[in-house]
Structure formats: C-alpha cells, structure tokens
Design a protein around this motif. Structure first.
Motif, mmCIF file in Angstrom:
data_model
loop_
_atom_site.group_PDB
_atom_site.id
_atom_site.type_symbol
_atom_site.label_atom_id
_atom_site.label_comp_id
_atom_site.label_asym_id
_atom_site.label_seq_id
_atom_site.Cartn_x
_atom_site.Cartn_y
_atom_site.Cartn_z
ATOM 1 N N ARG A 44 -7.834 -3.900 -13.624
ATOM 2 C CA ARG A 44 -8.553 -4.804 -14.536
ATOM 3 C C ARG A 44 -9.974 -5.068 -14.018
ATOM 4 N NH1 ARG A 44 -9.743 -6.642 -19.420
ATOM 5 N NH2 ARG A 44 -10.213 -8.850 -19.423
ATOM 6 N N ALA A 45 -10.102 -5.327 -12.731
ATOM 7 C CA ALA A 45 -11.429 -5.568 -12.151
ATOM 8 C C ALA A 45 -12.314 -4.331 -12.299
ATOM 9 C CB ALA A 45 -11.294 -5.956 -10.678
ATOM 10 N N TYR A 46 -11.734 -3.150 -12.093
ATOM 11 C CA TYR A 46 -12.499 -1.909 -12.228
ATOM 12 C C TYR A 46 -12.988 -1.720 -13.661
ATOM 13 C CZ TYR A 46 -13.431 3.070 -12.690
ATOM 14 O OH TYR A 46 -14.014 4.271 -12.984
ATOM 15 N N THR A 47 -12.091 -1.897 -14.618
ATOM 16 C CA THR A 47 -12.492 -1.690 -16.012
ATOM 17 C C THR A 47 -13.511 -2.730 -16.468
ATOM 18 O OG1 THR A 47 -10.572 -2.934 -16.825
ATOM 19 C CG2 THR A 47 -10.345 -0.548 -16.661
ATOM 20 N N LYS A 48 -13.390 -3.955 -15.996
ATOM 21 C CA LYS A 48 -14.362 -4.996 -16.366
ATOM 22 C C LYS A 48 -15.730 -4.735 -15.760
ATOM 23 C CE LYS A 48 -13.868 -8.468 -18.294
ATOM 24 N NZ LYS A 48 -14.187 -8.835 -19.658
ATOM 25 N N SER A 49 -15.762 -4.262 -14.514
ATOM 26 C CA SER A 49 -17.056 -4.078 -13.849
ATOM 27 C C SER A 49 -17.759 -2.792 -14.271
ATOM 28 C CB SER A 49 -16.895 -4.099 -12.335
ATOM 29 O OG SER A 49 -16.150 -2.985 -11.898
ATOM 30 N N THR A 50 -16.995 -1.748 -14.599
ATOM 31 C CA THR A 50 -17.626 -0.474 -14.950
ATOM 32 C C THR A 50 -17.659 -0.204 -16.447
ATOM 33 O OG1 THR A 50 -15.555 0.777 -14.804
ATOM 34 C CG2 THR A 50 -16.874 0.567 -12.782
ATOM 35 N N GLY A 51 -16.767 -0.829 -17.198
ATOM 36 C CA GLY A 51 -16.653 -0.537 -18.626
ATOM 37 C C GLY A 51 -15.933 0.772 -18.890
ATOM 38 N N ASP A 52 -15.465 1.436 -17.836
ATOM 39 C CA ASP A 52 -14.777 2.722 -17.954
ATOM 40 C C ASP A 52 -13.282 2.481 -18.174
ATOM 41 O OD1 ASP A 52 -13.927 5.329 -17.810
ATOM 42 O OD2 ASP A 52 -14.217 5.510 -15.645
ATOM 43 N N LEU A 53 -12.798 2.839 -19.346
ATOM 44 C CA LEU A 53 -11.391 2.626 -19.677
ATOM 45 C C LEU A 53 -10.558 3.900 -19.558
ATOM 46 C CD1 LEU A 53 -11.814 0.355 -22.821
ATOM 47 C CD2 LEU A 53 -11.322 -0.344 -20.480
ATOM 48 N N THR A 54 -11.177 5.018 -19.184
ATOM 49 C CA THR A 54 -10.452 6.288 -19.185
ATOM 50 C C THR A 54 -9.258 6.277 -18.230
ATOM 51 O OG1 THR A 54 -12.028 7.207 -17.580
ATOM 52 C CG2 THR A 54 -12.435 7.671 -19.894
ATOM 53 N N LEU A 55 -9.406 5.702 -17.046
ATOM 54 C CA LEU A 55 -8.287 5.640 -16.107
ATOM 55 C C LEU A 55 -7.168 4.757 -16.655
ATOM 56 C CD1 LEU A 55 -6.961 6.193 -13.360
ATOM 57 C CD2 LEU A 55 -8.207 4.220 -12.465
ATOM 58 N N ALA A 56 -7.520 3.587 -17.155
ATOM 59 C CA ALA A 56 -6.515 2.643 -17.655
ATOM 60 C C ALA A 56 -5.773 3.179 -18.873
ATOM 61 C CB ALA A 56 -7.176 1.313 -17.999
ATOM 62 N N GLU A 57 -6.398 4.080 -19.608
ATOM 63 C CA GLU A 57 -5.782 4.602 -20.833
ATOM 64 C C GLU A 57 -4.987 5.886 -20.619
ATOM 65 O OE1 GLU A 57 -9.124 4.871 -23.442
ATOM 66 O OE2 GLU A 57 -9.018 2.745 -23.986
ATOM 67 N N THR A 58 -4.955 6.395 -19.401
ATOM 68 C CA THR A 58 -4.172 7.617 -19.157
ATOM 69 C C THR A 58 -2.679 7.308 -19.279
ATOM 70 O OG1 THR A 58 -4.063 7.247 -16.770
ATOM 71 C CG2 THR A 58 -5.899 8.610 -17.603
ATOM 72 N N PRO A 59 -1.894 8.275 -19.759
ATOM 73 C CA PRO A 59 -0.450 8.043 -19.911
ATOM 74 C C PRO A 59 0.245 7.646 -18.605
ATOM 75 C CG PRO A 59 -1.102 10.021 -21.103
ATOM 76 C CD PRO A 59 -2.304 9.573 -20.314
ATOM 77 N N LYS A 60 -0.153 8.250 -17.477
ATOM 78 C CA LYS A 60 0.487 7.910 -16.195
ATOM 79 C C LYS A 60 0.192 6.465 -15.804
ATOM 80 C CE LYS A 60 0.903 12.392 -13.984
ATOM 81 N NZ LYS A 60 0.574 13.196 -12.807
ATOM 82 N N CYS A 61 -1.035 6.028 -16.022
ATOM 83 C CA CYS A 61 -1.409 4.659 -15.688
ATOM 84 C C CYS A 61 -0.678 3.664 -16.595
ATOM 85 C CB CYS A 61 -2.923 4.497 -15.805
ATOM 86 S SG CYS A 61 -3.542 2.996 -15.066
#
Length: 93
Positions: A44-61
């Motif tokens: 959550r901290a990573y997506t908020k600080s970078t705006g990059d959602l690609t990792l959070a949206e991967t099926p494994k994640c």
C-alpha cells in the motif's frame, strides 16, 4: 513469503545482493507470522508513493493478499499463540 531480507555486499563486484529469508535465520527456523501483514502495508505504501499499481494488480499479488486476509479473517485466528505475542517473541524451538 519472506520474513525478512539480507543484504550481502560483494566487494569484488562492488555490488549488493538482496536475498530473501524464509525463516532460515529465525529462532528454530520458524518465520514470524506477522510478516504477511507487513507485505500488505508495504504494498500500500509503495502504490501510494509511486502511483504504480502494476505490482498490486498482478494475479500472484492478488492471490497472496487474498490468502493473508482469509487467514486473519478466519474464525479462531484471534486465539493463535503467535498472534498473542508481539514481534515473533513466541517461537517454537
């Protein structure tokens, strides 16, 4: 899911290498139960600080988050001995 990471410095190559620790360095080689919760917080901290959602949206994640949340929302989770102790102080040796 790694409980922690180690950073090894390789002076010959002048590089650092990160190695995941799946409990091998833990007391009795039992990984902390709370490491799963930290992954969700860090993600959550990573997506908020970078705006990059690609990792959070991967099926494994997504699957990992579902497994962690299904564990902590399951009936009886509040009585696990590891939950009653902070920061891995309840280890099996």
């Amino acid at each position: 899911m790694p409980a922690s990471f180690k950073v090894f410095h390789i002076p010959v190559r002048k590089t650092d290498t990160i190695v995941a620790d799946f409990g091998e360095s833990a007391m009795g080689r039992v990984a902390c139960i709370d490491s799963g919760f930290w992954w969700i917080i860090f993600l959550r901290a990573y997506t908020k600080s970078t705006g990059d959602l690609t990792l959070a949206e991967t099926p494994k994640c997504q699957k990992g988050m579902r497994l962690i949340l299904s564990l902590c929302l399951s009936e009886g989770f509040d009585t696990f001995p590891t939950l009653l102790c902070a920061d891995c102080c309840s280890m099996i040796d």
